[in-house]
Design a protein around this motif. Sequence first.
Motif, PDB file in Angstrom:
ATOM      1  N   GLY A   1      15.445   9.717   7.311  1.00 47.79           N
ATOM      2  CA  GLY A   1      15.016   8.522   7.368  1.00 47.79           C
ATOM      3  C   GLY A   1      14.567   7.770   5.648  1.00 47.79           C
ATOM      4  O   GLY A   1      15.346   6.568   5.539  1.00 47.79           O
ATOM      5  N   LEU A   2      13.939   8.482   4.830  1.00 48.00           N
ATOM      6  CA  LEU A   2      13.065   7.996   3.921  1.00 48.00           C
ATOM      7  C   LEU A   2      14.247   8.057   2.816  1.00 48.00           C
ATOM      8  O   LEU A   2      14.140   7.038   2.290  1.00 48.00           O
ATOM      9  N   LYS A   3      14.883   8.901   2.975  1.00 47.68           N
ATOM     10  CA  LYS A   3      16.738   8.562   2.035  1.00 47.68           C
ATOM     11  C   LYS A   3      16.560   7.573   2.530  1.00 47.68           C
ATOM     12  O   LYS A   3      17.995   5.972   1.453  1.00 47.68           O
ATOM     13  N   GLU A   4      17.214   7.178   3.692  1.00 47.95           N
ATOM     14  CA  GLU A   4      17.483   5.585   4.020  1.00 47.95           C
ATOM     15  C   GLU A   4      18.004   4.549   4.107  1.00 47.95           C
ATOM     16  O   GLU A   4      18.019   3.503   3.133  1.00 47.95           O
TER      17      GLU A   4
ATOM     18  N   ARG B   1       0.639  -1.324  -0.243  1.00 50.75           N
ATOM     19  CA  ARG B   1       0.134   0.237  -0.037  1.00 50.75           C
ATOM     20  C   ARG B   1       0.908   1.699   0.269  1.00 50.75           C
ATOM     21  O   ARG B   1       1.636   1.429   0.668  1.00 50.75           O
ATOM     22  N   GLU B   2       1.159   2.498  -1.271  1.00 49.12           N
ATOM     23  CA  GLU B   2       0.905   3.624  -0.857  1.00 49.12           C
ATOM     24  C   GLU B   2       0.883   5.050   0.017  1.00 49.12           C
ATOM     25  O   GLU B   2      -0.406   4.424   0.337  1.00 49.12           O
ATOM     26  N   VAL B   3       1.389   5.122   0.704  1.00 47.81           N
ATOM     27  CA  VAL B   3       0.890   6.087   2.118  1.00 47.81           C
ATOM     28  C   VAL B   3       1.422   7.569   2.105  1.00 47.81           C
ATOM     29  O   VAL B   3       2.923   7.335   0.975  1.00 47.81           O
ATOM     30  N   TRP B   4       0.747   8.309   2.395  1.00 44.29           N
ATOM     31  CA  TRP B   4       1.629   9.194   2.221  1.00 44.29           C
ATOM     32  C   TRP B   4       1.319   9.969   3.071  1.00 44.29           C
ATOM     33  O   TRP B   4      -0.175   9.997   4.264  1.00 44.29           O
ATOM     34  N   PHE B   5       1.810  11.754   3.775  1.00 38.62           N
ATOM     35  CA  PHE B   5       1.525  12.372   4.143  1.00 38.62           C
ATOM     36  C   PHE B   5       2.089  13.612   4.606  1.00 38.62           C
ATOM     37  O   PHE B   5       3.004  13.914   4.830  1.00 38.62           O
ATOM     38  N   THR B   6       1.361  14.777   4.612  1.00 41.34           N
ATOM     39  CA  THR B   6       1.906  15.926   5.008  1.00 41.34           C
ATOM     40  C   THR B   6       2.568  16.550   6.114  1.00 41.34           C
ATOM     41  O   THR B   6       2.886  15.798   7.067  1.00 41.34           O
ATOM     42  N   PRO B   7       4.037  16.965   5.635  1.00 40.97           N
ATOM     43  CA  PRO B   7       4.325  17.460   6.747  1.00 40.97           C
ATOM     44  C   PRO B   7       3.893  18.209   8.165  1.00 40.97           C
ATOM     45  O   PRO B   7       4.577  17.645   9.345  1.00 40.97           O
ATOM     46  N   GLN B   8       3.399  18.384   8.750  1.00 38.58           N
ATOM     47  CA  GLN B   8       2.235  18.735   9.895  1.00 38.58           C
ATOM     48  C   GLN B   8       1.368  17.542  10.471  1.00 38.58           C
ATOM     49  O   GLN B   8       1.658  17.607  11.333  1.00 38.58           O
ATOM     50  N   LEU B   9       1.281  16.848   9.567  1.00 39.05           N
ATOM     51  CA  LEU B   9       0.197  15.763   9.997  1.00 39.05           C
ATOM     52  C   LEU B   9       1.675  14.656  10.488  1.00 39.05           C
ATOM     53  O   LEU B   9       0.920  14.040  11.522  1.00 39.05           O
ATOM     54  N   ALA B  10       2.761  14.874   9.998  1.00 39.42           N
ATOM     55  CA  ALA B  10       3.876  14.078  10.234  1.00 39.42           C
ATOM     56  C   ALA B  10       4.001  14.339  11.450  1.00 39.42           C
ATOM     57  O   ALA B  10       4.589  13.598  12.218  1.00 39.42           O
ATOM     58  N   SER B  11       4.319  15.777  11.924  1.00 39.22           N
ATOM     59  CA  SER B  11       4.587  16.298  12.831  1.00 39.22           C
ATOM     60  C   SER B  11       4.171  16.146  14.344  1.00 39.22           C
ATOM     61  O   SER B  11       4.171  15.354  14.935  1.00 39.22           O
TER      62      SER B  11
ATOM     63  N   LEU C   1       8.310  13.648  15.002  1.00 36.96           N
ATOM     64  CA  LEU C   1       9.476  13.362  14.429  1.00 36.96           C
ATOM     65  C   LEU C   1       9.398  14.533  13.772  1.00 36.96           C
ATOM     66  O   LEU C   1       9.500  15.200  12.631  1.00 36.96           O
ATOM     67  N   ALA C   2      11.136  14.995  13.820  1.00 38.72           N
ATOM     68  CA  ALA C   2      12.143  16.134  13.211  1.00 38.72           C
ATOM     69  C   ALA C   2      11.503  15.964  11.543  1.00 38.72           C
ATOM     70  O   ALA C   2      11.642  14.681  11.141  1.00 38.72           O
ATOM     71  N   GLY C   3      11.060  16.984  10.626  1.00 38.02           N
ATOM     72  CA  GLY C   3      11.002  17.313   9.245  1.00 38.02           C
ATOM     73  C   GLY C   3      12.463  16.343   8.765  1.00 38.02           C
ATOM     74  O   GLY C   3      12.471  15.329   8.187  1.00 38.02           O
ATOM     75  N   SER C   4      13.924  16.720   9.237  1.00 37.57           N
ATOM     76  CA  SER C   4      15.366  16.617   8.865  1.00 37.57           C
ATOM     77  C   SER C   4      14.855  14.521   9.213  1.00 37.57           C
ATOM     78  O   SER C   4      16.228  14.262   8.761  1.00 37.57           O
TER      79      SER C   4
END
Length: 282
Positions: free
Chosen positions: A236-239, A213-223, A228-231
Amino acid sequence: MTPTQPNRAAQATPDPAPETALRAADDFVRRIGKRRAAAGAPVRNVFVSALGDEVPPLAALLRGGGRGGVVRVKLYLSLLWVCAAAPYQASYPARAWAALLGLPDYETKGVRRIHEATRDLMDHQFIVAQDRGGQPSLLTLLDESGAGEIYLPPSDSYNNLAARKAPLNVLQRHRYFKIPSWIWTHGYMARLSGPGLAMLLVLHEEQRGQAGREVWFTPQLASDRFKLAGSTRTAGLKELRDLGLARTRKTVVSHDGSFINFHRRRNVHVLVDQTSPTVPSR
C-alpha cells in the motif's frame, strides 16, 4: 521470469483513472453541490484504528476476500462523501456508483459488484438499503463502527458529548479525519487498490488533522492498531508513492521525541496534496 529479466510490474507506470470515473465524480459534485463536495468525507478514527483488541471495520471489510473487499470500502467511503447532510441518504443508480469507483464494465458487471457490496454493507450493519421497486435503492448511512447505530457526523457527536462532559473513552470514538474530495474528483478513488486505499486511510488517521505531518509506526504497533498484514502495508505504501500521494524517507526517531529514550532509524511517511501548486516532482 528469469533472474536476468526486469520486473516489469515494479517498473510499470500506474494506470490513469478511467475517464468514466472522472465524469461520474463531476456528476456527483453537480448533484450534491460544490460546497458540500469540497468538504470531503469525514471518517471516524475507529473505522481504521482499533481502540482495543477488536478488528477495526476497515480491516474486517477488506478481509471479505477477492476484489469485493475494496469495493465495499470504496462504496462506504463514497457514501460518507456524498451523504454529508441529514438525512444522510442517497439514491443513485448502481451504474453511477460503479462508474465513480472505476469498475470495469460499469453498466453490467460493475452493477452486480455494487449490488454485492451493498448487501455486504447491510449484513455488516454499515448501511440500510431500502428497495424501491425498480428505482435505485435508498441507501442510508449507519455509524462507522459497524454496530448498526444511527449515523451522525463525528463533529456533531463529539461536540454534543463534550458539552455533556462525556468521559474521554467515549469522546475518542468520535475523533475523525477527512478524506479530501479530490481523491474522487481526480480519479484516485478509482485507481487505488485495497492495500493502497487502506494505507491512505491509515496515514490520514495518523496525521491527526495536521497536514504535512510525518508519521511512523513500528511493524508491531501497525499490526496491533490497524490489524493489517505487513505485506498489505508494504504494498500500500509503495502504491501511494507510485501515485504521488505519499513520500517516505528514513530518519532517526524515538517513541516520545526525547533525547533520553532509545533512538532508531525508521521510515517516516507524509501524504502529498496533489492539488497544491508546491507539490514537488517525483
